[in-house]
Design an enzyme around this catalytic site. Structure first.
Site, PDB file in Angstrom:
ATOM      1  N   GLN A  37       0.136  -1.384   1.937  1.00 48.06           N
ATOM      2  CA  GLN A  37       0.913  -1.454   3.175  1.00 48.06           C
ATOM      3  C   GLN A  37       0.977  -0.122   3.909  1.00 48.06           C
ATOM      4  O   GLN A  37       1.343  -0.052   5.073  1.00 48.06           O
ATOM      5  CB  GLN A  37       2.351  -1.904   2.868  1.00 48.06           C
ATOM      6  CG  GLN A  37       2.417  -3.307   2.335  1.00 48.06           C
ATOM      7  CD  GLN A  37       3.693  -3.549   1.548  1.00 48.06           C
ATOM      8  OE1 GLN A  37       4.631  -4.149   2.044  1.00 48.06           O
ATOM      9  NE2 GLN A  37       3.742  -3.092   0.307  1.00 48.06           N
ATOM     10  N   GLY A  69       6.372  10.062   1.888  1.00 50.70           N
ATOM     11  CA  GLY A  69       5.217   9.173   1.726  1.00 50.70           C
ATOM     12  C   GLY A  69       4.403   9.125   3.015  1.00 50.70           C
ATOM     13  O   GLY A  69       4.962   9.196   4.102  1.00 50.70           O
ATOM     14  N   ARG A 115       1.213 -24.360  -4.994  1.00 49.01           N
ATOM     15  CA  ARG A 115       1.983 -23.411  -5.807  1.00 49.01           C
ATOM     16  C   ARG A 115       3.133 -22.777  -5.023  1.00 49.01           C
ATOM     17  O   ARG A 115       3.141 -22.780  -3.790  1.00 49.01           O
ATOM     18  CB  ARG A 115       1.064 -22.270  -6.263  1.00 49.01           C
ATOM     19  CG  ARG A 115       0.148 -22.655  -7.387  1.00 49.01           C
ATOM     20  CD  ARG A 115      -0.834 -21.524  -7.653  1.00 49.01           C
ATOM     21  NE  ARG A 115      -1.611 -21.787  -8.846  1.00 49.01           N
ATOM     22  CZ  ARG A 115      -2.771 -21.205  -9.125  1.00 49.01           C
ATOM     23  NH1 ARG A 115      -3.289 -20.324  -8.302  1.00 49.01           N
ATOM     24  NH2 ARG A 115      -3.397 -21.489 -10.249  1.00 49.01           N
ATOM     25  N   THR A 170       8.109   6.272   8.884  1.00 53.35           N
ATOM     26  CA  THR A 170       8.195   5.553   7.614  1.00 53.35           C
ATOM     27  C   THR A 170       7.870   4.082   7.827  1.00 53.35           C
ATOM     28  O   THR A 170       8.276   3.486   8.834  1.00 53.35           O
ATOM     29  CB  THR A 170       9.569   5.641   6.914  1.00 53.35           C
ATOM     30  OG1 THR A 170       9.594   4.684   5.850  1.00 53.35           O
ATOM     31  CG2 THR A 170      10.747   5.355   7.809  1.00 53.35           C
ATOM     32  N   ILE A 171       7.144   3.530   6.884  1.00 52.90           N
ATOM     33  CA  ILE A 171       6.860   2.094   6.967  1.00 52.90           C
ATOM     34  C   ILE A 171       8.145   1.299   6.732  1.00 52.90           C
ATOM     35  O   ILE A 171       8.214   0.125   7.051  1.00 52.90           O
ATOM     36  CB  ILE A 171       5.784   1.651   5.944  1.00 52.90           C
ATOM     37  CG1 ILE A 171       6.251   1.882   4.497  1.00 52.90           C
ATOM     38  CG2 ILE A 171       4.460   2.324   6.207  1.00 52.90           C
ATOM     39  CD1 ILE A 171       5.454   1.109   3.463  1.00 52.90           C
ATOM     40  N   ASP A 172       9.173   1.946   6.143  1.00 46.31           N
ATOM     41  CA  ASP A 172      10.407   1.228   5.791  1.00 46.31           C
ATOM     42  C   ASP A 172      11.275   0.931   7.019  1.00 46.31           C
ATOM     43  O   ASP A 172      12.153   0.069   6.957  1.00 46.31           O
ATOM     44  CB  ASP A 172      11.237   2.043   4.794  1.00 46.31           C
ATOM     45  CG  ASP A 172      10.460   2.388   3.533  1.00 46.31           C
ATOM     46  OD1 ASP A 172       9.453   1.709   3.250  1.00 46.31           O
ATOM     47  OD2 ASP A 172      10.869   3.336   2.832  1.00 46.31           O
TER      48      ASP A 172
HETATM   49  O1  F6P Z   1       9.228   5.188   1.791  1.00 48.57           O
HETATM   50  C1  F6P Z   1       7.959   4.641   1.812  1.00 48.57           C
HETATM   51  C2  F6P Z   1       7.640   3.957   0.507  1.00 48.57           C
HETATM   52  O2  F6P Z   1       6.343   3.395   0.627  1.00 48.57           O
HETATM   53  C3  F6P Z   1       8.636   2.898   0.065  1.00 48.57           C
HETATM   54  O3  F6P Z   1       8.517   1.694   0.762  1.00 48.57           O
HETATM   55  C4  F6P Z   1       8.328   2.814  -1.403  1.00 48.57           C
HETATM   56  O4  F6P Z   1       9.457   2.372  -2.114  1.00 48.57           O
HETATM   57  C5  F6P Z   1       7.983   4.242  -1.764  1.00 48.57           C
HETATM   58  O5  F6P Z   1       7.605   4.885  -0.565  1.00 48.57           O
HETATM   59  C6  F6P Z   1       6.875   4.390  -2.775  1.00 48.57           C
HETATM   60  O6  F6P Z   1       6.766   5.723  -3.114  1.00 48.57           O
HETATM   61  P1  F6P Z   1       5.530   6.326  -3.900  1.00 48.57           P
HETATM   62  O7  F6P Z   1       4.411   6.536  -2.919  1.00 48.57           O
HETATM   63  O8  F6P Z   1       6.038   7.607  -4.463  1.00 48.57           O
HETATM   64  O9  F6P Z   1       5.135   5.355  -4.971  1.00 48.57           O
END
Ligand code: F6P
Length: 364
Positions: free
Chosen positions: A290, A15, A178, A141-143
């Site tokens: 994000q 990604g 809310r 990775t953003i993760d």
């Molecule tokens: O690994 C990065 C990420 O954005 C994850 O946070 C997310 O679960 C996944 O990729 C989404 O993947 P895709 O772009 O295939 O929908």
């Protein structure tokens, strides 16, 4: 060794994420400027290597890209030389195309390949390296879930975007009294949610590492309401799941190494919380927002440091290593230590302790 290197390949896999262009720029400018090495950019990640598709990168090609999101080279989270999709008798079939892929790199005069990516990219990189292609890794990775490094670039930008979203949700939550749920990405690790939840002052943070109990979440929300705090903010990771329960899968991408795409847990939780508490609730899924847009200064700097470190590894003939941040230092760690592992949040992590100390509930 460096005398023999004439051309370095670079690709971005998996990604996309903010800061990729900073790395491409740093690798290219360092190598062409100081070492006279050519840089060949493969397009669309490993797809470009499989299909022999790419272009030479010169100074002009990487000029003005530092602040751009995404990747000028394109990327793919499906292409895998070891599991390559072809058509056989009009049906899809998967073959090991790794030998041909390595031949492609050699035909193009690529002596070393810089792979910028996350766990999937590093796993493929490790396997190509074991088959004889010199590799250098750069962690993205953003993760923030890549093993071997304290931080991946892209994370800081994603946390900032998600924290800003929580800030905006706050004002509407306050106005309407809310319960507002904000769902963040992050796959099987909660770094992004925890970072954004802490920065945005979430009352409840739900992460994959800590399974939640719906009644505990509802009680926290009701308790806030009883004390006159007439709104609550819940930051939810897409990988959060109830105690003993299942992940919420949004779709299955059959030809992707990690087939599951998560998403939607906040929608389920939203109606469950509303039913139990009687408080009006809404959920917002931040999704690919994000990953988009301009990288923060931190990610531009980190991406540049990683790119320069990768170029230094080329110069030193240090292959099979990934640039990594340990403390404040960029170091080289063996790719063998990284592939196939996920860096989740340890239970006693300082961020968890900080959240608990400031009254955050993890819903457990
Ligand atoms: O690994 C990065 C990420 O954005 C994850 O946070 C997310 O679960 C996944 O990729 C989404 O993947 P895709 O772009 O295939 O929908």
């Amino acid at each position: 060794m460096s005398e023999r290197i004439k051309r370095v390949g670079v690709l971005t896999g998996g990604g996309d994420c903010p800061g990729l262009n900073a790395v491409i720029r740093a690798v290219t400018t360092s190598l062409i400027q100081h070492d006279g090495i050519e840089v060949f950019g493969f397009e669309d990640g490993f797809a470009g290597l499989i299909e022999k598709r790419g272009r030479l990168l010169d100074w002009d090609a990487v000029s003005g890209i530092l602040q751009q999101g995404g990747t000028i080279l394109g990327t793919s989270n499906k292409a895998d030389p070891f599991h390559h999709k072809i058509e056989k008798n009009k049906k899809p079939a998967w073959v090991d195309f790794s030998e041909q892929t390595i031949d492609n790199a050699r035909d193009l005069g690529v002596d070393v390949l810089v792979c910028i990516g996350g766990d999937g990219t590093m796993t493929i990189a490790q396997k190509l390296m074991n088959k004889g292609l010199p590799i250098i890794g750069v962690p993205k990775t953003i993760d923030n879930d890549l093993f071997g490094t304290d931080v991946t670039f892209g994370y800081d930008t994603a946390v900032s975007i998600a924290a800003d979203a929580i800030d905006r949700i706050h004002t509407t939550a306050q106005s309407h009294h809310r319960v507002m749920l904000v769902e963040t990405m992050g796959r099987y690790a909660g770094w992004l949610t925890l970072g954004a939840g802490l920065a945005g002052g979430a009352d409840v943070i739900l992460i994959p590492e800590i399974e939640y109990n719906l009644d505990v979440i509802a009680e926290r929300v009701k308790e806030r309401s009883r004390k006159g705090r007439r709104f609550s903010i819940i930051a939810v990771s897409e990988g959060a799941k109830p105690k003993g329960g299942e992940l919420t899968v949004q779709r299955v991408v059959e030809d992707s190494p990690d087939k599951l795409r998560l998403g939607g847990v906040s929608m389920k939780l939203c109606s469950q919380i509303e039913d139990i508490t009687g408080l009006e609730s809404r959920a917002t899924i931040l999704g690919h927002l994000q990953r988009g847009g301009t990288p923060t200064a931190f990610d531009r700097i980190l991406g540049t440091r990683y790119g320069v470190a990768a170029a230094e590894m080329v110069r030193d003939g240090r292959f099979g290593y990934m640039a990594a941040l340990r403390g404040n230092e960029v170091v080289a760690v063996s790719i063998d230590e990284i592939g196939g592992k996920t860096r989740t949040i340890p239970p006693d992590d300082q961020l968890i302790r900080a959240a608990l100390a400031t009254g955050v509930s993890f819903g457990d």
